[in-house]
Write a protein that holds these residues in place. Structure first.
Motif, PDB file in Angstrom:
ATOM      1  N   UNK A  42       1.212  -1.484  -0.134  1.00 46.40           N
ATOM      2  CA  UNK A  42      -0.245  -0.097   0.258  1.00 46.40           C
ATOM      3  C   UNK A  42       1.091   1.559  -0.244  1.00 46.40           C
ATOM      4  N   UNK A  43       1.885   1.141   0.570  1.00 50.54           N
ATOM      5  CA  UNK A  43       2.729   1.870   0.058  1.00 50.54           C
ATOM      6  C   UNK A  43       3.888   2.495  -0.836  1.00 50.54           C
ATOM      7  N   UNK A  44       3.758   1.484  -1.552  1.00 47.10           N
ATOM      8  CA  UNK A  44       4.906   1.189  -2.797  1.00 47.10           C
ATOM      9  C   UNK A  44       6.284   0.230  -2.331  1.00 47.10           C
ATOM     10  N   UNK A  45       5.898  -0.305  -1.342  1.00 49.76           N
ATOM     11  CA  UNK A  45       7.055  -1.669  -1.342  1.00 49.76           C
ATOM     12  C   UNK A  45       6.819  -2.869  -2.211  1.00 49.76           C
ATOM     13  N   UNK A  46       8.162  -3.447  -2.117  1.00 46.44           N
ATOM     14  CA  UNK A  46       7.739  -4.654  -3.747  1.00 46.44           C
ATOM     15  C   UNK A  46       8.109  -5.662  -1.939  1.00 46.44           C
ATOM     16  N   UNK A  47       8.458  -6.747  -2.234  1.00 46.62           N
ATOM     17  CA  UNK A  47       8.521  -8.367  -1.686  1.00 46.62           C
ATOM     18  C   UNK A  47       9.859  -8.423  -1.049  1.00 46.62           C
ATOM     19  N   UNK A  48      11.123  -7.810  -1.519  1.00 43.63           N
ATOM     20  CA  UNK A  48      12.118  -7.365  -0.437  1.00 43.63           C
ATOM     21  C   UNK A  48      12.042  -6.455   0.558  1.00 43.63           C
ATOM     22  N   UNK A  49      10.859  -5.698   0.537  1.00 49.11           N
ATOM     23  CA  UNK A  49      10.940  -5.025   1.633  1.00 49.11           C
ATOM     24  C   UNK A  49       9.629  -5.278   2.351  1.00 49.11           C
ATOM     25  N   UNK A  50       9.294  -6.327   2.200  1.00 45.11           N
ATOM     26  CA  UNK A  50       8.118  -6.921   2.868  1.00 45.11           C
ATOM     27  C   UNK A  50       9.377  -8.102   4.335  1.00 45.11           C
TER      28      UNK A  50
END
Length: 90
Positions: A42-50
């Motif tokens: 929702x904040x524009x992140x990606x799988x690596x950020x998760x």
């Protein structure tokens, strides 16, 4: 959070982090991944950020000088820290 999702209570989950119990930490990762994914995407992140956010929250909980006493559910506690990590890091 002791529901059909897991046989662990909220206290078991947080104590599992302090005790470095691999089974409990794996359970936490599985339980928290969907909520953290929604937050990060929702904040524009990606799988690596998760993955980074989940790991970072676990490290933050583990390295606290005092054991945390939960005044809310483990999920609420975990997501609250995840939000702080997201806003501070990204």
């Amino acid at each position: 959070m002791s529901t059909k999702e897991t046989d662990y209570s909220d206290s078991d989950l947080i104590n599992g982090i302090y005790m470095r119990d691999e089974r409990i930490v794996s359970t936490i990762i599985k339980l928290m991944r969907p909520s953290v994914t929604r937050l990060v995407y929702a904040k524009g992140g990606n799988k690596e950020d998760v993955h980074y956010i989940i790991e970072e929250v676990i490290v933050i909980i583990y390295t606290k000088t005092e054991k945390s006493v939960l005044t809310s559910s483990f999920k609420t506690f975990f997501i609250g820290i995840a939000k702080k990590v997201w806003y501070n890091e990204f």
